[in-house]
Design an enzyme around this catalytic site. Structure first.
Site, PDB file in Angstrom:
ATOM      1  N   TYR A  50       4.879   0.702   6.343  1.00  0.00           N
ATOM      2  CA  TYR A  50       5.720   1.879   6.487  1.00  0.00           C
ATOM      3  C   TYR A  50       5.750   1.860   7.962  1.00  0.00           C
ATOM      4  CZ  TYR A  50       4.131   4.439   2.865  1.00  0.00           C
ATOM      5  OH  TYR A  50       3.417   5.412   1.393  1.00  0.00           O
ATOM      6  N   ARG A  86      12.180   9.956  -7.638  1.00  0.00           N
ATOM      7  CA  ARG A  86      11.518  10.857  -6.267  1.00  0.00           C
ATOM      8  C   ARG A  86      11.704  12.652  -7.028  1.00  0.00           C
ATOM      9  NH1 ARG A  86      10.301   9.151  -1.410  1.00  0.00           N
ATOM     10  NH2 ARG A  86      10.192  11.346  -1.301  1.00  0.00           N
ATOM     11  N   ARG A 103       3.237  14.321  -7.624  1.00  0.00           N
ATOM     12  CA  ARG A 103       1.986  14.831  -7.092  1.00  0.00           C
ATOM     13  C   ARG A 103       1.703  16.262  -7.111  1.00  0.00           C
ATOM     14  NH1 ARG A 103       5.821  12.425  -2.025  1.00  0.00           N
ATOM     15  NH2 ARG A 103       4.967  10.148  -1.654  1.00  0.00           N
ATOM     16  N   GLU A 127      12.003  -2.767   0.521  1.00  0.00           N
ATOM     17  CA  GLU A 127      10.554  -2.766   0.022  1.00  0.00           C
ATOM     18  C   GLU A 127      10.245  -4.053  -1.883  1.00  0.00           C
ATOM     19  OE1 GLU A 127      10.214   1.628   1.328  1.00  0.00           O
ATOM     20  OE2 GLU A 127      10.104   1.714  -0.666  1.00  0.00           O
TER      21      GLU A 127
END
Ligand code: IDP
Ligand code: MG
Length: 141
Positions: A50, A86, A103, A127
């Site tokens: 991060y 996403r 989520r 990543e």
């Protein structure tokens, strides 16, 4: 275009025992796991992951949370995988996430929001290399 993206099932979702449900959602959406490992991120590993957020006020809390227990780190492959994941995840804040997104269903708070997903081809490349360095990943499609 077939793409790859990095997903993380975060410590809150692992603790809730919804790993299987989240992976099922990826597969149902046509996002194929092509590499996967369960691991406890150390604080420095979470900080490196991060690093783009290192100036944000929540950086310490976020990296403490991410190193609070095991996560499942996954490379997903599929058509427009970055945006598709996403969309499947929903907004960062579970209270603002579209109903039915991961989520909205599993996230507890803006921090403990169940999953991570890369947000661009550049971050996906970084990543994936961060967690699966030097690996010649085989396509699962
Ligand atoms: P994203 O995960 O939806 O891409 P980012 O803005 O990249 O959201 O933030 C990374 C992670 O940092 C979030 O998933 C969440 O866990 C945490 N986070 C974001 N905003 C806040 C906040 O305002 N307070 C606490 N944690 C936050
Ligand atoms: Mg992000």
């Amino acid at each position: 275009m077939v793409e790859r993206t990095l997903a993380i099932i975060k410590p809150d979702a692992v603790k809730k025992q919804v790993v299987g449900d989240v992976i099922q959602r990826y597969e149902t959406a046509g996002l194929h796991p092509i590499a996967m490992k369960m691991m406890s991120l150390s604080k420095p590993i979470a900080e490196g992951f991060y690093a783009v957020h290192s100036e944000r006020p929540f950086f310490h809390e976020l990296t403490a949370f991410m190193s609070s227990g095991p996560s499942v780190v996954i490379v997903l492959e599929g058509e427009n995988a970055i945006q598709a994941n996403r969309d499947l995840m929903g907004a960062t804040d579970p209270q603002k996430a579209e109903p039915g997104t991961i989520r909205a269903v599993h996230g507890a708070s803006i921090e403990a929001n169940a999953v991570h997903g890369s947000d661009s081809p550049e971050t996906a490349r970084f990543e994936i290399g961060y967690f699966f360095p030097g690996m010649d990943l085989q396509s699962g499609c």
